[in-house]
Enzyme design. Structure first.
Site, PDB file in Angstrom:
ATOM      1  N   GLY A  11     -46.372   0.801  16.688  1.00  0.00           N
ATOM      2  CA  GLY A  11     -45.803   1.366  15.472  1.00  0.00           C
ATOM      3  C   GLY A  11     -45.347   0.243  14.550  1.00  0.00           C
ATOM      4  O   GLY A  11     -45.008  -0.845  15.020  1.00  0.00           O
ATOM      5  N   ASN A  30     -38.459  -1.123  13.726  1.00  0.00           N
ATOM      6  CA  ASN A  30     -39.676  -0.393  14.097  1.00  0.00           C
ATOM      7  C   ASN A  30     -39.522   1.083  13.677  1.00  0.00           C
ATOM      8  O   ASN A  30     -38.456   1.466  13.187  1.00  0.00           O
ATOM      9  CB  ASN A  30     -39.894  -0.557  15.605  1.00  0.00           C
ATOM     10  N   CYS A  36     -38.895   4.001  15.084  1.00  0.00           N
ATOM     11  CA  CYS A  36     -37.806   4.900  15.520  1.00  0.00           C
ATOM     12  C   CYS A  36     -36.435   4.263  15.385  1.00  0.00           C
ATOM     13  O   CYS A  36     -35.412   4.859  15.765  1.00  0.00           O
ATOM     14  CB  CYS A  36     -38.086   5.382  16.929  1.00  0.00           C
ATOM     15  N   GLU A  86     -34.882   1.567  16.727  1.00  0.00           N
ATOM     16  CA  GLU A  86     -34.135   0.885  17.786  1.00  0.00           C
ATOM     17  C   GLU A  86     -34.391  -0.619  17.848  1.00  0.00           C
ATOM     18  O   GLU A  86     -33.723  -1.327  18.595  1.00  0.00           O
ATOM     19  CB  GLU A  86     -34.440   1.519  19.154  1.00  0.00           C
TER      20      GLU A  86
HETATM   21  O1  CDP Z   1     -42.305   6.676  25.322  1.00  0.00           O
HETATM   22  P1  CDP Z   1     -43.144   5.713  24.556  1.00  0.00           P
HETATM   23  O2  CDP Z   1     -43.230   4.346  25.149  1.00  0.00           O
HETATM   24  O3  CDP Z   1     -44.518   6.263  24.307  1.00  0.00           O
HETATM   25  O4  CDP Z   1     -42.525   5.537  23.090  1.00  0.00           O
HETATM   26  P2  CDP Z   1     -41.056   5.779  22.486  1.00  0.00           P
HETATM   27  O5  CDP Z   1     -40.028   5.144  23.352  1.00  0.00           O
HETATM   28  O6  CDP Z   1     -40.888   7.217  22.156  1.00  0.00           O
HETATM   29  O7  CDP Z   1     -41.140   4.961  21.143  1.00  0.00           O
HETATM   30  C1  CDP Z   1     -40.983   3.557  21.162  1.00  0.00           C
HETATM   31  C2  CDP Z   1     -41.658   2.964  19.983  1.00  0.00           C
HETATM   32  O8  CDP Z   1     -43.065   3.128  20.098  1.00  0.00           O
HETATM   33  C3  CDP Z   1     -41.331   3.604  18.654  1.00  0.00           C
HETATM   34  O9  CDP Z   1     -40.125   3.201  18.110  1.00  0.00           O
HETATM   35  C4  CDP Z   1     -42.510   3.120  17.846  1.00  0.00           C
HETATM   36  O10 CDP Z   1     -42.336   1.765  17.486  1.00  0.00           O
HETATM   37  C5  CDP Z   1     -43.647   3.259  18.838  1.00  0.00           C
HETATM   38  N1  CDP Z   1     -44.362   4.563  18.702  1.00  0.00           N
HETATM   39  C6  CDP Z   1     -45.466   4.656  17.866  1.00  0.00           C
HETATM   40  O11 CDP Z   1     -45.828   3.683  17.261  1.00  0.00           O
HETATM   41  N2  CDP Z   1     -46.140   5.834  17.719  1.00  0.00           N
HETATM   42  C7  CDP Z   1     -45.755   6.929  18.357  1.00  0.00           C
HETATM   43  N3  CDP Z   1     -46.432   8.063  18.193  1.00  0.00           N
HETATM   44  C8  CDP Z   1     -44.631   6.880  19.201  1.00  0.00           C
HETATM   45  C9  CDP Z   1     -43.960   5.671  19.364  1.00  0.00           C
END
Ligand code: CDP
Length: 584
Positions: free
Chosen positions: A128, A281, A283, A285
């Protein structure tokens, strides 16, 4: 190959149906006909082996196989998972393993379109992107080379949005973006309203970059200066309270914009000499420098409850071991990831930031019999995150003794302090764990459960029903379990008003909407105190919450030292990710 329950049991993996669906859809290797070419256990082996290979760079006699086994056990027990791109891409052709990137947007056509291209490449790999649009000249400024009129940040955001939409079709998952505009940019009012006015910005989260000067102007009911980003000259003024009221009202209407406290984020910038952090990023964090990326990973706290059912506690010995292995895993990941640009590779390997966080916090509280909305829960949060933070720093210090400090260390604010001679410029971040928590069958991040039983929309369309396993176990143990009751709960979302359930159970099994917004925020602040980077948290509000309620939350986020805040009022977005199974 279809995955069967047997196959998981045979491989010693305890996967729930939803995890199976998610893994089949996007994570497991497939051949050109779309047939699965690996099992979840094979996926974990692929990841563990690949990440362990980094060891040889530091020790030619390293026992890679042993380290790979250690990593595999961590993953297969669902004690720790790295962010999705690592699971998807480790040991495969794409090889891009980080979830979070921040890209600069320069005030030139070349700069804007370079950034657009880089974002597309990152999205393709499941990462992301966050951007600050603050350096772009305001709408209607002169364009020197052509004598034309600039179209301003918001019109360029639409182009990024469209590109994201297209890449989504062929990529690993829907790309996500964060757009930040400083509160002193002349187009700030258009930005505050841009998502409501433009359906074509649906692939963006937006946040207003708040400064200390602005918050002081709000407090004192003053005007503040808008400045031209090209020369920082004042070009106008706005009343701070009016701007604050507008952004609060807009957030009340549809959740956007959030706010990020830029000065606060930069106070914690470990390498201010390398530049300013302008964005996070998607979300929120992970604040990063332009051209920086970060690998995240999350420990599943539900797995660290000490066995004594009489007085359940946290198994800190096991947690410590997991933190140390996870730090090593994430440090290795930096070396094994293929970054899409040379400049990103340089920045990432110079700072070696990692973001270790947690998930399953609500599940842990259920097991400890502690209500989320209680002082006790805040102290559990501080104790656990303080411990994770402390141990991750120690692990990073120990790694530095073997592998060296991060290359930009001498330029960092830790320089000369041997107690902080770290391998990694940061070690902790609390991610949303949207997908990781489904794979691990635990509650996401530090969030309370949305409901004890609910329907979840995953990967755009699939709808999956879930009942919290800890609640189910207690219901059976205490003798009030029935299918009918579980269905009723799925409809209502909460047990707060159900007479058949013991009062003590009701107090512990609280869900997002049983918890007041203030408690949500206090929990975010408790975790932020012990986190190097930032904390992903949504402050849930009831449908009938007022604009004033939202304002109070924004004020409190500022007072309690949070780095930003995101609110969500129930029903205020059309495509809500989580919903109760019966429409209300
Ligand atoms: O659980 P997961 O590792 O798939 O992701 P998350 O903890 O929900 O999201 C972490 C980060 O992954 C987000 O802040 C984004 O930078 C990236 N992300 C993304 O690029 N696209 C998505 N659909 C979801 C998450």
């Amino acid at each position: 190959m279809r995955l069967t329950r047997d196959m998981f049991v045979r491989n010693g993996l305890d996967l729930c149906a939803n995890a199976k669906t998610v893994l089949e859809r996007r994570y497991l290797k497939k051949d050109s006909d779309g047939k699965l070419r690996e099992t979840p256990a094979q996926m974990f082996h692929r990841v563990a082996r690949h990440i362990a290979r980094a060891e040889t760079a530091y020790d030619e006699n390293a026992d890679v196989r042993k380290v790979a086994e250690q990593f595999y056990t961590l993953l297969a027990d669902f004690r720790f998972l790295p962010n999705s791109p690592t699971l998807m891409n480790a040991g495969r052709r794409l090889g891009q393993l980080a979830a979070c990137f921040v890209l600069p947007i320069e005030d030139s056509m070349e700069g804007i379109f370079d950034s657009l291209k880089n974002a597309a490449i990152i999205h393709k790999s499941g990462g992301g992107t966050g951007f600050s649009f603050s350096r772009l000249r305001p709408k209607n400024s002169m364009v020197g080379t052509t004598g034309g009129i600039a179209s301003g940040p918001i019109s360029f955001m639409k182009i990024f949005n469209t590109a994201t939409e297209q890449v989504k079709q062929g990529g690993t998952r829907r790309g996500a973006n964060m757009a930040i505009l400083r509160v002193d940019h002349p187009d700030i009012m258009e930005f505050i309203h841009c998502k409501a006015a433009n359906a074509e910005l649906n692939n963006f989260n937006i946040s207003v970059g708040i400064t200390e000067a602005f918050m002081e102007a709000v407090r004192d009911d003053r005007t503040y200066d808008l400045t031209d980003p090209r020369d920082r000259r004042p070009v106008g003024t706005l009343n701070a309270r009016e701007v604050y009221a507008a952004l609060v009202e807009q957030a009340w209407k549809n959740g956007d914009p959030g706010i990020v406290f830029l000065d606060r984020i930069n106070r914690d910038n470990p390498t201010p000499g390398l530049g300013e952090m302008e964005s996070t990023n998607p979300c929120g964090e992970q604040p990063l420098l332009p051209m920086e990326a970060c690998n995240l990973g999350s420990i599943n706290l539900a797995k660290f409850v000490a066995a004594d059912p009489g007085s359940p506690g946290i198994d800190f010995d096991a947690l410590k071991e997991t933190v140390w292995t996870a730090v090593r895993f994430l440090d290795n990941t930096i070396d094994m990831s293929r970054y899409p640009l040379e400049a990103i590779d340089r920045m990432v390997k110079g700072n070696r930031k990692i973001g270790l966080g947690i998930m399953g916090f609500a599940d842990l509280l259920f097991q400890l019999n502690v209500p989320y909305n209680s002082d006790k829960a805040l102290s559990v949060a501080e104790e656990i995150m303080g411990f994770v933070q402390d141990e991750s720093h120690k692990a990073s210090l120990a790694l530095a003794e073997q592998r060296g400090v991060f290359p930009n260390y001498e330029k960092s604010r830790f320089a000369g302090d041997s107690r902080r001679a770290y391998r990694n410029a940061t070690t902790t971040t609390i991610a949303p764990t949207g997908t990781l928590s489904i794979i691990s069958n635990c509650s996401s991040g530090i969030e309370p459960l949305f409901a004890l039983s609910f329907v979840r929309t995953v990967m755009d369309n699939d709808k999956l029903a879930e009942v919290n396993p800890h609640f189910e176990a207690v219901a059976k143990r205490e003798g009030f379990y029935s299918e009918a009751l579980m269905e009723a709960i799925a409809g209502a979302g909460t047990i707060a008003h159900m007479d058949d359930i013991p009062e003590a159970v009701k107090q512990v099994f609280v869900t997002a909407h049983d918890i007041s917004p203030e408690w949500h925020l206090r929990m975010q602040a408790a975790f932020q105190k012990h986190t190097d980077n930032a904390v992903s948290k949504t402050v849930n509000l009831a449908r009938d919450a007022t604009v004033e309620d939202v304002r109070k939350i924004y004020d409190l986020a500022w007072e309690l030292g949070c780095k930003g805040v995101t609110i969500y009022r129930d029903g205020s977005k059309e495509n809500q990710v989580l919903s109760f199974s019966t429409a209300k």
